[in-house]
Design a protein around this motif. Structure first.
Motif, PDB file in Angstrom:
ATOM      1  N   GLU A   1      -3.592   2.287  -3.786  1.00 58.29           N
ATOM      2  CA  GLU A   1      -2.235   3.358  -4.980  1.00 58.29           C
ATOM      3  C   GLU A   1      -2.774   4.390  -4.210  1.00 58.29           C
ATOM      4  O   GLU A   1      -1.821   4.833  -5.526  1.00 58.29           O
ATOM      5  CB  GLU A   1      -2.746   2.921  -6.130  1.00 58.29           C
ATOM      6  CG  GLU A   1      -2.619   1.167  -6.691  1.00 58.29           C
ATOM      7  CD  GLU A   1      -1.421   0.518  -6.152  1.00 58.29           C
ATOM      8  OE1 GLU A   1      -0.204   0.614  -6.598  1.00 58.29           O
ATOM      9  OE2 GLU A   1      -1.612  -0.835  -6.185  1.00 58.29           O
ATOM     10  N   SER A   2      -3.170   5.048  -3.802  1.00 57.61           N
ATOM     11  CA  SER A   2      -3.051   6.375  -3.785  1.00 57.61           C
ATOM     12  C   SER A   2      -2.366   6.904  -2.800  1.00 57.61           C
ATOM     13  O   SER A   2      -1.926   6.492  -1.632  1.00 57.61           O
ATOM     14  CB  SER A   2      -4.661   6.693  -2.990  1.00 57.61           C
ATOM     15  OG  SER A   2      -4.337   8.482  -2.640  1.00 57.61           O
TER      16      SER A   2
ATOM     17  N   PHE B   1      -0.309   9.766  -0.542  1.00 55.90           N
ATOM     18  CA  PHE B   1      -1.039  10.850   0.009  1.00 55.90           C
ATOM     19  C   PHE B   1      -0.702  12.241  -0.377  1.00 55.90           C
ATOM     20  O   PHE B   1      -1.207  12.893  -0.426  1.00 55.90           O
ATOM     21  CB  PHE B   1      -1.015  10.804   1.818  1.00 55.90           C
ATOM     22  CG  PHE B   1      -1.523  11.400   1.873  1.00 55.90           C
ATOM     23  CD1 PHE B   1      -2.855  11.824   2.288  1.00 55.90           C
ATOM     24  CD2 PHE B   1      -0.760  12.700   3.329  1.00 55.90           C
ATOM     25  CE1 PHE B   1      -3.299  12.735   3.199  1.00 55.90           C
ATOM     26  CE2 PHE B   1      -1.162  13.744   3.500  1.00 55.90           C
ATOM     27  CZ  PHE B   1      -2.763  13.855   4.125  1.00 55.90           C
TER      28      PHE B   1
ATOM     29  N   GLY C   1      -1.249   7.076   1.188  1.00 53.96           N
ATOM     30  CA  GLY C   1      -2.808   7.058   0.805  1.00 53.96           C
ATOM     31  C   GLY C   1      -3.714   6.294   1.071  1.00 53.96           C
ATOM     32  O   GLY C   1      -4.230   6.428   2.095  1.00 53.96           O
ATOM     33  N   GLY C   2      -3.280   4.662   1.203  1.00 56.77           N
ATOM     34  CA  GLY C   2      -3.743   3.414   1.007  1.00 56.77           C
ATOM     35  C   GLY C   2      -3.953   3.806   2.952  1.00 56.77           C
ATOM     36  O   GLY C   2      -4.329   2.849   3.103  1.00 56.77           O
TER      37      GLY C   2
ATOM     38  N   SER D   1       0.714  -1.153   0.386  1.00 59.70           N
ATOM     39  CA  SER D   1      -0.160   0.274   0.083  1.00 59.70           C
ATOM     40  C   SER D   1       0.982   1.301  -0.246  1.00 59.70           C
ATOM     41  O   SER D   1       2.784   1.310   0.452  1.00 59.70           O
ATOM     42  CB  SER D   1      -1.410  -0.209   1.464  1.00 59.70           C
ATOM     43  OG  SER D   1      -1.509  -0.982   0.846  1.00 59.70           O
TER      44      SER D   1
ATOM     45  N   LYS E   1      -6.243   5.438   4.606  1.00 58.54           N
ATOM     46  CA  LYS E   1      -7.559   5.288   4.030  1.00 58.54           C
ATOM     47  C   LYS E   1      -7.771   3.573   5.117  1.00 58.54           C
ATOM     48  O   LYS E   1      -8.851   3.951   5.730  1.00 58.54           O
ATOM     49  CB  LYS E   1      -7.632   5.261   2.989  1.00 58.54           C
ATOM     50  CG  LYS E   1      -9.083   4.585   2.166  1.00 58.54           C
ATOM     51  CD  LYS E   1      -9.965   5.622   1.973  1.00 58.54           C
ATOM     52  CE  LYS E   1     -10.977   5.504   1.848  1.00 58.54           C
ATOM     53  NZ  LYS E   1     -12.029   6.944   1.859  1.00 58.54           N
TER      54      LYS E   1
ATOM     55  N   LYS F   1       0.896  12.953  -3.362  1.00 62.44           N
ATOM     56  CA  LYS F   1       0.198  13.454  -4.516  1.00 62.44           C
ATOM     57  C   LYS F   1      -0.954  13.644  -4.609  1.00 62.44           C
ATOM     58  O   LYS F   1      -1.341  15.092  -4.367  1.00 62.44           O
ATOM     59  CB  LYS F   1       0.530  12.645  -5.530  1.00 62.44           C
ATOM     60  CG  LYS F   1       2.137  11.864  -5.561  1.00 62.44           C
ATOM     61  CD  LYS F   1       2.099  10.806  -7.030  1.00 62.44           C
ATOM     62  CE  LYS F   1       3.957  10.350  -6.999  1.00 62.44           C
ATOM     63  NZ  LYS F   1       3.800  10.181  -7.786  1.00 62.44           N
ATOM     64  N   GLU F   2      -2.293  13.389  -5.199  1.00 65.87           N
ATOM     65  CA  GLU F   2      -3.569  13.817  -5.356  1.00 65.87           C
ATOM     66  C   GLU F   2      -4.489  14.604  -4.148  1.00 65.87           C
ATOM     67  O   GLU F   2      -4.869  15.384  -5.000  1.00 65.87           O
ATOM     68  CB  GLU F   2      -4.388  12.849  -5.686  1.00 65.87           C
ATOM     69  CG  GLU F   2      -3.746  12.497  -7.555  1.00 65.87           C
ATOM     70  CD  GLU F   2      -3.027  11.512  -7.678  1.00 65.87           C
ATOM     71  OE1 GLU F   2      -2.312  11.359  -7.092  1.00 65.87           O
ATOM     72  OE2 GLU F   2      -1.927  11.903  -9.213  1.00 65.87           O
ATOM     73  N   PRO F   3      -3.859  13.450  -3.202  1.00 66.66           N
ATOM     74  CA  PRO F   3      -4.946  13.743  -1.958  1.00 66.66           C
ATOM     75  C   PRO F   3      -4.310  15.933  -1.663  1.00 66.66           C
ATOM     76  O   PRO F   3      -5.655  16.261  -1.508  1.00 66.66           O
ATOM     77  CB  PRO F   3      -4.709  12.986  -0.980  1.00 66.66           C
ATOM     78  CG  PRO F   3      -4.729  11.807  -1.977  1.00 66.66           C
ATOM     79  CD  PRO F   3      -3.144  12.555  -2.951  1.00 66.66           C
TER      80      PRO F   3
ATOM     81  N   ILE G   1      -8.782  10.536  -0.075  1.00 70.35           N
ATOM     82  CA  ILE G   1      -8.114   9.367  -1.084  1.00 70.35           C
ATOM     83  C   ILE G   1      -9.025   8.176  -1.431  1.00 70.35           C
ATOM     84  O   ILE G   1     -10.283   7.779  -0.892  1.00 70.35           O
ATOM     85  CB  ILE G   1      -7.159   8.837   0.745  1.00 70.35           C
ATOM     86  CG1 ILE G   1      -6.569  10.174   1.474  1.00 70.35           C
ATOM     87  CG2 ILE G   1      -6.761   7.545   0.154  1.00 70.35           C
ATOM     88  CD1 ILE G   1      -5.982   9.338   2.656  1.00 70.35           C
ATOM     89  N   SER G   2      -8.206   7.573  -2.601  1.00 68.54           N
ATOM     90  CA  SER G   2      -9.295   6.759  -3.152  1.00 68.54           C
ATOM     91  C   SER G   2      -9.021   5.372  -2.335  1.00 68.54           C
ATOM     92  O   SER G   2      -9.369   5.074  -1.514  1.00 68.54           O
ATOM     93  CB  SER G   2      -8.972   6.661  -4.800  1.00 68.54           C
ATOM     94  OG  SER G   2      -7.633   6.471  -5.335  1.00 68.54           O
TER      95      SER G   2
END
Length: 256
Positions: free
Chosen positions: A204-205, A207, A107-108, A104, A111, A209-211, A200-201
């Protein structure tokens, strides 16, 4: 408030140590760096921890499960099959150890521990960075800003000595560990509102980056500028430097 610590990474740049243990279990002064981080939070009265496990997470489980054994003198009565702990030195901690997957991303992992947090704000940090950050000031900054995420921002020292040269290459001055290029970077030691989980998706997320990018774009992220000590343990050189500070009694993160 609960404290979430990311402790599941591989720590490949410390392979001399991390082939047999996870990076947060690499020792400084005879105790894992994870313990030092927890002591920082505990010194401010935050004693409830959720630790995100991954690579060799069982080592962390065994350490805390046998904490009395690690931190106490014991008397072993072989005849009666009895062990007595003497002068135990245990912290007032409640620790939830959560397997968040070997592969993971950050972010994963966050989550996956959502159910252990509930609908409350929480602290979040990495399992390999030490600091003398004032956690009460950090929390106050977060509350005043009314954002979803506050990140402790730091200016790390440069890795190499800096030379100030004249036109004839005469060395005019030398600084062993200059500040970097002036940029403020992510130093961990976050404060999060529970709404952060919504950014967070899946596993693979990442933290960082996208979040975090989306939180920043939406005006929902605040920085707390920390001018004091901060140092991650990324390499064996970092470990040696931290050990030297601890052994000399000059460990700046030791605020307890």
């Amino acid at each position: 408030m609960k404290v979430v610590i990311l402790a599941g990474g591989l720590g490949t740049r410390l392979s001399e140590e991390t082939t047999i243990k996870p990076k947060p279990m690499v020792e400084i002064g005879g105790m894992p760096i994870l313990w030092h981080i927890m002591k920082i939070y505990s010194s401010y009265g935050f004693n409830e921890f959720v630790i995100c496990l991954g690579y060799k997470g069982y080592v962390i489980k065994e350490f805390f499960n046998n904490y009395f054994l690690h931190r106490s003198d014991i008397t072993v009565d072989l005849k009666n099959n009895k062990v007595t702990f003497n002068d135990s030195d245990a912290e007032p901690w409640t620790i939830t150890l959560v397997d968040t997957g070997v592969n993971s991303m950050t972010g994963g992992r966050i989550k996956r521990i959502q159910k252990h947090i509930g609908n409350e704000p929480f602290f979040l940090t990495y399992g390999d960075g030490l600091s003398d950050v004032n956690l009460l000031e950090l929390l106050s900054t977060h509350k005043k800003a009314n954002k979803l995420l506050t990140v402790t921002s730091v200016q790390p020292n440069g890795r190499f000595g800096a030379l100030n040269l004249s036109e004839t290459n005469e060395v005019l001055s030398f600084l062993e560990k200059p500040k970097g290029d002036g940029s403020w970077i992510n130093g961990g030691y976050f404060v999060c509102e529970p709404e952060v989980f919504n950014f967070i998706s899946g596993d693979e997320s990442v933290f960082e980056k996208e979040p975090m990018e989306n939180l920043a774009k939406g005006g929902k992220m605040q920085a707390y500028l920390h001018h004091g000590f901060w140092k991650p343990m990324d390499t064996l050189r970092d470990k040696v430097e931290l050990e030297q500070q601890w052994d000399s009694g000059s460990a700046q993160w030791k605020i307890w």
